[in-house]
Write an enzyme that holds these catalytic residues in place. Structure first.
Site, mmCIF file in Angstrom:
data_model
loop_
_atom_site.group_PDB
_atom_site.id
_atom_site.type_symbol
_atom_site.label_atom_id
_atom_site.label_comp_id
_atom_site.label_asym_id
_atom_site.label_seq_id
_atom_site.Cartn_x
_atom_site.Cartn_y
_atom_site.Cartn_z
ATOM 1 N N LYS A 198 -0.151 -47.679 -30.005
ATOM 2 C CA LYS A 198 -0.832 -48.959 -30.224
ATOM 3 C C LYS A 198 -1.670 -49.306 -28.995
ATOM 4 C CE LYS A 198 -0.343 -53.294 -29.581
ATOM 5 N NZ LYS A 198 -1.762 -53.628 -29.395
ATOM 6 N N THR A 252 4.987 -57.725 -17.146
ATOM 7 C CA THR A 252 6.440 -57.875 -17.017
ATOM 8 C C THR A 252 6.968 -58.806 -18.106
ATOM 9 O OG1 THR A 252 6.415 -57.355 -14.679
ATOM 10 C CG2 THR A 252 8.247 -58.720 -15.442
ATOM 11 N N GLY A 255 7.153 -56.872 -21.196
ATOM 12 C CA GLY A 255 8.170 -55.839 -20.959
ATOM 13 C C GLY A 255 9.578 -56.369 -21.224
ATOM 14 N N GLU A 272 6.441 -49.611 -17.711
ATOM 15 C CA GLU A 272 5.545 -49.622 -16.538
ATOM 16 C C GLU A 272 4.917 -51.002 -16.517
ATOM 17 O OE1 GLU A 272 4.719 -47.078 -14.361
ATOM 18 O OE2 GLU A 272 6.270 -45.840 -15.255
ATOM 19 N N CYS A 306 -2.597 -52.330 -11.810
ATOM 20 C CA CYS A 306 -1.235 -52.770 -11.497
ATOM 21 C C CYS A 306 -0.817 -52.457 -10.070
ATOM 22 C CB CYS A 306 -0.271 -52.131 -12.479
ATOM 23 S SG CYS A 306 -0.476 -50.344 -12.566
ATOM 24 N N GLU A 404 1.088 -62.234 -10.375
ATOM 25 C CA GLU A 404 0.108 -61.176 -10.569
ATOM 26 C C GLU A 404 -1.135 -61.797 -11.216
ATOM 27 O OE1 GLU A 404 0.641 -58.287 -13.749
ATOM 28 O OE2 GLU A 404 0.082 -56.699 -12.356
HETATM 29 P P1 NAD Z 1 0.301 -57.203 -22.061
HETATM 30 O O1 NAD Z 1 1.728 -57.060 -21.686
HETATM 31 O O2 NAD Z 1 -0.201 -58.527 -22.457
HETATM 32 O O3 NAD Z 1 -0.052 -56.230 -23.283
HETATM 33 C C1 NAD Z 1 0.203 -54.844 -23.229
HETATM 34 C C2 NAD Z 1 0.361 -54.312 -24.645
HETATM 35 O O4 NAD Z 1 1.496 -54.902 -25.246
HETATM 36 C C3 NAD Z 1 -0.832 -54.628 -25.571
HETATM 37 O O5 NAD Z 1 -1.073 -53.508 -26.382
HETATM 38 C C4 NAD Z 1 -0.305 -55.807 -26.395
HETATM 39 O O6 NAD Z 1 -0.901 -55.927 -27.657
HETATM 40 C C5 NAD Z 1 1.165 -55.434 -26.536
HETATM 41 N N1 NAD Z 1 2.062 -56.560 -26.820
HETATM 42 C C6 NAD Z 1 1.868 -57.875 -26.564
HETATM 43 N N2 NAD Z 1 2.950 -58.595 -26.959
HETATM 44 C C7 NAD Z 1 3.849 -57.711 -27.462
HETATM 45 C C8 NAD Z 1 5.163 -57.817 -28.006
HETATM 46 N N3 NAD Z 1 5.783 -58.993 -28.109
HETATM 47 N N4 NAD Z 1 5.794 -56.703 -28.413
HETATM 48 C C9 NAD Z 1 5.206 -55.489 -28.293
HETATM 49 N N5 NAD Z 1 3.950 -55.309 -27.797
HETATM 50 C C10 NAD Z 1 3.285 -56.407 -27.372
HETATM 51 O O7 NAD Z 1 -0.510 -56.595 -20.823
HETATM 52 P P2 NAD Z 1 -2.093 -56.519 -20.637
HETATM 53 O O8 NAD Z 1 -2.591 -57.883 -20.332
HETATM 54 O O9 NAD Z 1 -2.690 -55.745 -21.753
HETATM 55 O O10 NAD Z 1 -2.191 -55.592 -19.336
HETATM 56 C C11 NAD Z 1 -2.069 -56.062 -18.052
HETATM 57 C C12 NAD Z 1 -0.656 -55.825 -17.538
HETATM 58 O O11 NAD Z 1 -0.325 -54.441 -17.592
HETATM 59 C C13 NAD Z 1 -0.508 -56.216 -16.090
HETATM 60 O O12 NAD Z 1 0.690 -56.921 -15.916
HETATM 61 C C14 NAD Z 1 -0.445 -54.871 -15.366
HETATM 62 O O13 NAD Z 1 0.211 -54.909 -14.135
HETATM 63 C C15 NAD Z 1 0.249 -54.028 -16.360
HETATM 64 N N6 NAD Z 1 -0.001 -52.609 -16.094
HETATM 65 C C16 NAD Z 1 0.996 -51.861 -15.542
HETATM 66 C C17 NAD Z 1 0.783 -50.527 -15.244
HETATM 67 C C18 NAD Z 1 1.865 -49.674 -14.632
HETATM 68 O O14 NAD Z 1 1.705 -48.459 -14.591
HETATM 69 N N7 NAD Z 1 2.955 -50.249 -14.153
HETATM 70 C C19 NAD Z 1 -0.464 -49.956 -15.527
HETATM 71 C C20 NAD Z 1 -1.460 -50.746 -16.087
HETATM 72 C C21 NAD Z 1 -1.208 -52.076 -16.377
#
Ligand code: NAD
Length: 500
Positions: A198, A252, A255, A272, A306, A404
């Site tokens: 997804k 997070t 997550g 991650e 990140c 963040e």
């Molecule tokens: P997000 O958590 O909002 O969304 C990430 C994904 O999760 C999207 O595909 C979203 O549609 C999906 N999602 C949202 N709600 C959900 C739920 N309840 N259940 C399952 N899936 C759901 O993150 P974002 O805004 O897309 O990305 C930015 C974040 O990602 C930042 O916090 C960044 O630090 C993190 N990030 C971490 C790494 C790493 O390797 N640690 C790498 C890149 C980004």
């Protein structure tokens, strides 16, 4: 005021124009299909705010179809299960080469959808191709050893076997759309799993193009399914009883929801998550290198990375000098359209992200911080652009320092002693990355060892390779991705004991 070309005025490759000329569908069981309820959403060019193309939006019913297809593809006797490790290895290598052959096409799609400069997008596409080739090597090397047993009067032969986990749901963010998709898909299929991917709702295009390429390369139907959608699509995958593992990259906050959801049926989870990396400059550092490194650490990928070093700590005697240097580096960044060759920083990914970053900076200004560079919108008629920003006069309890932000914002704070800076650096719920600049190798390695983070850079930042494991301490995640360690999370370890 600068005017950004409208999406239609850009010089796009014919293949990219063709890809954007009709609505994009879901990839389920090797077929391109509409969502069962017919819903679609528009994906937006963040430089022009124009909709690029309509994309099918997967619902829970589509998740059912995709998971069933991934399960069939995984089952004993399927074409995928019969494929030998060597055949998998050759297939992965071929896909890497196919990405290279279409690298400009992938880069244009990525820049249009995410906003990052074409030069950055080309770099990301190169990483994706290299990831396929790196993991191609591992497909034939998932070995075990025999394990001695000491049972009186009996002889046994015991050995561990690495087996695929099953159906993997890969849920990824928008900041590196293609590479994040590859981080999930490639180790999973290297180990023989099947996948439902997804992509993020902001940036579904390169994952969909990758889906086309996987079919063209000969990956059997159902091995990789691609379901664009929003959080509810991701949540349906997490809830699904027939998904064996969720591999998630994102915030997070989400997550934690995924860990809670997956705990209902105890499926495997790797996470991650977010970061707020401290970057520590000692007075004895090579200051030119530290200044350039601090700017790269904070502003890389429009600050939407990140592992970016957003909390800069500088020893007091060189604080003003380093702050001046980073502010000058911020002002030298050319913010603009991804397709303009002069651009070194594109727009933020979305209106929501722009508002969020602006909100943090405005809040800090209201609290009395000093703005040394940036702090808002460069003059633009449209697009989600934000100037690279450097703030001083920040205290540890301010939201710009604790949260963040995920935008091009660095906060700089002076320190006096090693103990003081280590305590400040570790005073965060995150633990993804950290960095130290010092000419004294003892200081660099000692402080590096004291920092609670999954990656520590010494006298460098963002040095990286597909061979290296990555992941987070504390609330930055569970598990490690990439490198040889990264495969373990996509396998179950079976112990086989035979009496001789
Ligand atoms: P997000 O958590 O909002 O969304 C990430 C994904 O999760 C999207 O595909 C979203 O549609 C999906 N999602 C949202 N709600 C959900 C739920 N309840 N259940 C399952 N899936 C759901 O993150 P974002 O805004 O897309 O990305 C930015 C974040 O990602 C930042 O916090 C960044 O630090 C993190 N990030 C971490 C790494 C790493 O390797 N640690 C790498 C890149 C980004």
């Amino acid at each position: 005021m600068t005017t950004t070309a409208s999406t239609g005025q850009r010089e796009l490759l014919p293949a990219v124009s063709a890809f954007l000329s009709s609505p994009r569908q879901l990839l389920i069981d090797g077929e391109w299909v509409d969502a069962l309820d017919g819903r679609t959403f528009g994906t937006v060019d963040p430089a022009t705010e124009e909709t690029l193309v309509q994309v099918a939006q997967a619902s829970a019913a589509d998740v059912d179809r995709a998971v069933a297809s991934a399960r069939r593809a995984f089952e004993h006797g399927s074409p995928w299960s019969r494929m030998s490790p060597r055949e998998r290895s050759h297939l992965l290598w071929r896909i890497g080469d196919m990405i290279d052959e279409r690298s400009e096409e992938f880069a244009q799609l990525e820049s249009l959808d995410n906003g990052k400069s074409l030069a950055s997008a080309r770099g990301d596409v190169g990483v994706a191709a290299e990831l396929f080739r790196y993991f191609a090597g591992w497909a034939t090397k998932m070995e075990g050893t025999s394990i001695p047993m000491s049972v009186p009067g009996k002889e046994f032969h015991a050995y561990p076997r690495r087996e695929p986990v099953g159906v993997v749901a890969g849920i990824v963010p928008w900041n590196f759309p293609l590479t994040m998709a590859c981080f999930k898909v490639i180790p999973a299929i290297t180990a023989g799993n099947t996948v439902v991917l997804k992509p993020a709702e902001q940036t579904p295009l390169t994952a969909l193009r990758l889906g086309e390429l996987l079919l063209e390369a000969g990956l059997p139907a159902g091995v990789v399914n691609v379901l664009p959608g929003f959080g509810d699509t991701g949540a349906a995958l997490v809830d699904h009883p027939d998904v064996d593992k969720v591999a998630f990259t994102g915030s997070t906050e989400v997550g934690k929801k995924i860990a809670a959801g997956a705990s209902r049926n105890l499926k495997k989870v790797s996470l991650e998550l977010g970061g707020k990396a401290p970057n520590i400059v000692f007075a004895d550092a090579d200051l030119d290198a530290a200044v350039a490194g601090a700017a790269l650490a904070g502003y890389f990928n429009e600050g939407q990375c990140c592992v970016n070093g957003s909390r800069l700590y500088v020893q007091r005697s060189v604080f003003d000098q380093v702050v001046e240097g980073v502010a000058a580096a911020a002002r030298a960044i050319t913010v603009g359209d991804a397709f303009d060759p002069a651009t070194t920083m594109g727009p933020l990914v979305s209106a929501e992200q722009h508002q969020k970053v602006m909100g943090y900076v405005r809040g800090a200004i209201a609290d009395g911080v000093t703005v040394n560079a940036g702090s808002g919108d460069p003059a633009r008629d449209h697009g989600y652009f934000f100037s690279p920003t450097l703030l001083t006069g920040v205290t540890e309890d301010m939201a710009v320092q604790t949260d963040e932000i995920f935008g091009p914002v660095i906060t700089a704070i002076p320190f006096d002693t090693e103990d003081e800076v280590v305590a400040a650096a570790n005073n965060t719920v995150y633990g993804l990355a950290a960095g130290v600049w010092s000419r004294d190798l003892g200081t660099a390695h000692r402080v590096g060892a004291r920092l609670r983070a999954g990656t520590v850079w010494l006298n460098t930042w963002h040095a990286d390779d597909v061979t290296l494991p990555r992941g987070g301490y504390k609330q930055s995640g569970w598990g490690r991705e990439l490198g040889s360690f990264g495969l373990d999370d996509y396998t179950e370890l079976k112990t086989v004991i035979a009496e001789l």
